[in-house]
Design a protein around this motif. Sequence first.
Motif, PDB file in Angstrom:
ATOM      1  N   PRO A  17       0.820  -1.218   0.000  1.00  0.00           N
ATOM      2  CA  PRO A  17       0.000   0.000   0.000  1.00  0.00           C
ATOM      3  C   PRO A  17       0.853   1.268   0.000  1.00  0.00           C
ATOM      4  CG  PRO A  17       0.087  -0.932   2.202  1.00  0.00           C
ATOM      5  CD  PRO A  17       0.825  -1.884   1.307  1.00  0.00           C
ATOM      6  N   ASP A  18       0.330   2.315  -0.599  1.00  0.00           N
ATOM      7  CA  ASP A  18       0.990   3.617  -0.579  1.00  0.00           C
ATOM      8  C   ASP A  18       0.796   4.275   0.780  1.00  0.00           C
ATOM      9  OD1 ASP A  18       1.621   3.201  -3.210  1.00  0.00           O
ATOM     10  OD2 ASP A  18       0.162   4.615  -4.011  1.00  0.00           O
ATOM     11  N   ARG A  19       1.762   5.098   1.176  1.00  0.00           N
ATOM     12  CA  ARG A  19       1.722   5.929   2.387  1.00  0.00           C
ATOM     13  C   ARG A  19       1.598   5.142   3.690  1.00  0.00           C
ATOM     14  NH1 ARG A  19      -1.854   8.466  -1.131  1.00  0.00           N
ATOM     15  NH2 ARG A  19      -3.577   7.945   0.218  1.00  0.00           N
ATOM     16  N   GLU A  20       1.934   3.865   3.651  1.00  0.00           N
ATOM     17  CA  GLU A  20       1.989   3.056   4.869  1.00  0.00           C
ATOM     18  C   GLU A  20       3.364   2.412   4.923  1.00  0.00           C
ATOM     19  OE1 GLU A  20      -1.170   0.249   5.413  1.00  0.00           O
ATOM     20  OE2 GLU A  20      -2.662   1.650   4.612  1.00  0.00           O
ATOM     21  N   ARG A  21       3.840   2.135   6.128  1.00  0.00           N
ATOM     22  CA  ARG A  21       5.157   1.521   6.274  1.00  0.00           C
ATOM     23  C   ARG A  21       5.116   0.116   5.686  1.00  0.00           C
ATOM     24  NH1 ARG A  21       9.204   2.889   7.552  1.00  0.00           N
ATOM     25  NH2 ARG A  21      10.203   3.775   9.307  1.00  0.00           N
ATOM     26  N   GLY A  51       6.515  -6.745  -9.107  1.00  0.00           N
ATOM     27  CA  GLY A  51       6.527  -5.356  -9.534  1.00  0.00           C
ATOM     28  C   GLY A  51       7.831  -4.699  -9.137  1.00  0.00           C
ATOM     29  N   ALA A  52       7.904  -3.397  -9.417  1.00  0.00           N
ATOM     30  CA  ALA A  52       9.121  -2.639  -9.125  1.00  0.00           C
ATOM     31  C   ALA A  52       8.765  -1.335  -8.426  1.00  0.00           C
ATOM     32  CB  ALA A  52       9.881  -2.352 -10.417  1.00  0.00           C
ATOM     33  N   VAL A  53       9.709  -0.840  -7.633  1.00  0.00           N
ATOM     34  CA  VAL A  53       9.569   0.443  -6.951  1.00  0.00           C
ATOM     35  C   VAL A  53      10.929   1.137  -7.015  1.00  0.00           C
ATOM     36  CG1 VAL A  53      10.095  -0.485  -4.653  1.00  0.00           C
ATOM     37  CG2 VAL A  53       8.714   1.584  -4.856  1.00  0.00           C
ATOM     38  N   ARG A  77       8.095   4.149   3.410  1.00  0.00           N
ATOM     39  CA  ARG A  77       6.744   4.449   2.928  1.00  0.00           C
ATOM     40  C   ARG A  77       6.800   4.715   1.439  1.00  0.00           C
ATOM     41  NH1 ARG A  77       3.467   5.311   7.357  1.00  0.00           N
ATOM     42  NH2 ARG A  77       4.585   5.892   9.240  1.00  0.00           N
ATOM     43  N   ILE A  78       5.904   4.064   0.718  1.00  0.00           N
ATOM     44  CA  ILE A  78       5.840   4.268  -0.727  1.00  0.00           C
ATOM     45  C   ILE A  78       4.995   5.500  -1.007  1.00  0.00           C
ATOM     46  CG2 ILE A  78       5.062   3.351  -2.944  1.00  0.00           C
ATOM     47  CD1 ILE A  78       5.505   0.556  -1.808  1.00  0.00           C
ATOM     48  N   GLY A  79       5.535   6.383  -1.807  1.00  0.00           N
ATOM     49  CA  GLY A  79       4.808   7.563  -2.258  1.00  0.00           C
ATOM     50  C   GLY A  79       4.696   7.532  -3.768  1.00  0.00           C
ATOM     51  N   ARG A  80       4.031   8.510  -4.304  1.00  0.00           N
ATOM     52  CA  ARG A  80       3.899   8.642  -5.759  1.00  0.00           C
ATOM     53  C   ARG A  80       4.565   9.942  -6.154  1.00  0.00           C
ATOM     54  NH1 ARG A  80       1.155   4.353  -8.544  1.00  0.00           N
ATOM     55  NH2 ARG A  80       0.052   3.214  -6.935  1.00  0.00           N
ATOM     56  N   HIS A  83       3.963  13.068 -12.784  1.00  0.00           N
ATOM     57  CA  HIS A  83       2.697  12.890 -13.500  1.00  0.00           C
ATOM     58  C   HIS A  83       2.449  11.440 -13.877  1.00  0.00           C
ATOM     59  CE1 HIS A  83       2.122  17.156 -13.620  1.00  0.00           C
ATOM     60  NE2 HIS A  83       3.318  17.324 -14.164  1.00  0.00           N
ATOM     61  N   ASP A  84       3.530  10.651 -13.967  1.00  0.00           N
ATOM     62  CA  ASP A  84       3.358   9.244 -14.336  1.00  0.00           C
ATOM     63  C   ASP A  84       3.098   8.360 -13.112  1.00  0.00           C
ATOM     64  OD1 ASP A  84       5.841   9.361 -13.163  1.00  0.00           O
ATOM     65  OD2 ASP A  84       6.899   8.342 -14.778  1.00  0.00           O
ATOM     66  N   THR A  85       2.917   8.984 -11.955  1.00  0.00           N
ATOM     67  CA  THR A  85       2.640   8.305 -10.677  1.00  0.00           C
ATOM     68  C   THR A  85       3.636   7.183 -10.385  1.00  0.00           C
ATOM     69  OG1 THR A  85       0.991   6.785 -11.596  1.00  0.00           O
ATOM     70  CG2 THR A  85       0.178   8.898 -10.743  1.00  0.00           C
ATOM     71  N   GLN A  86       4.904   7.471 -10.572  1.00  0.00           N
ATOM     72  CA  GLN A  86       5.974   6.534 -10.257  1.00  0.00           C
ATOM     73  C   GLN A  86       5.972   6.245  -8.758  1.00  0.00           C
ATOM     74  OE1 GLN A  86       9.805   8.324 -10.729  1.00  0.00           O
ATOM     75  NE2 GLN A  86      10.882   6.373 -10.705  1.00  0.00           N
ATOM     76  N   ARG A  87       6.002   4.968  -8.383  1.00  0.00           N
ATOM     77  CA  ARG A  87       6.060   4.574  -6.971  1.00  0.00           C
ATOM     78  C   ARG A  87       7.506   4.704  -6.503  1.00  0.00           C
ATOM     79  NH1 ARG A  87       3.345  -0.704  -5.508  1.00  0.00           N
ATOM     80  NH2 ARG A  87       2.648   0.425  -3.686  1.00  0.00           N
TER      81      ARG A  87
END
Length: 98
Positions: A17-21, A51-53, A77-80, A83-87
Motif C-alpha cells: 500500500p501507498d503511504r503506509e510503512r 513489480g518494481a519500486v 513508505r511508498i509515495g507517488r 505525472h506518471d505516478t511513479q512509486r
Amino acid sequence: MRRTYTEPGLDCIADAPDRERVRLRGTLRTVTLRPRGGVPALEGELYDGTGAVTIVWLGRRQIRGIVPGVSMLVEGRIGRHGHDTQRIIFNPRYELMP
C-alpha cells in the motif's frame, strides 16, 4: 523470484500500500546517480517478481554495496512522484542480503 522474496512480514511490491510503512525484499535491477533539485541522489529500481519500486537516497552519490544485482530488504513508505505516478521510497532503511 516471487517465492524467493515472499515470506511472513514482507510485502509484495505489487500489493504494497501507498503511504503506509512497508517491508520489501527484492533485487536492484538498476542503480543511477540522478540529481533531484540540485541535490545528488542515488536511485535504484527494486524488483521482486511482482513489480518494481524506485528507491532514492537523497544527498548520496554512492553507497557501498548498492549495485545492480544485489538482493536487499528495504523499509519505508511508498509515495507517488510525478505525472506518471511513479512509486518511490525516499531514504529507506535497508539491509543487504547474502
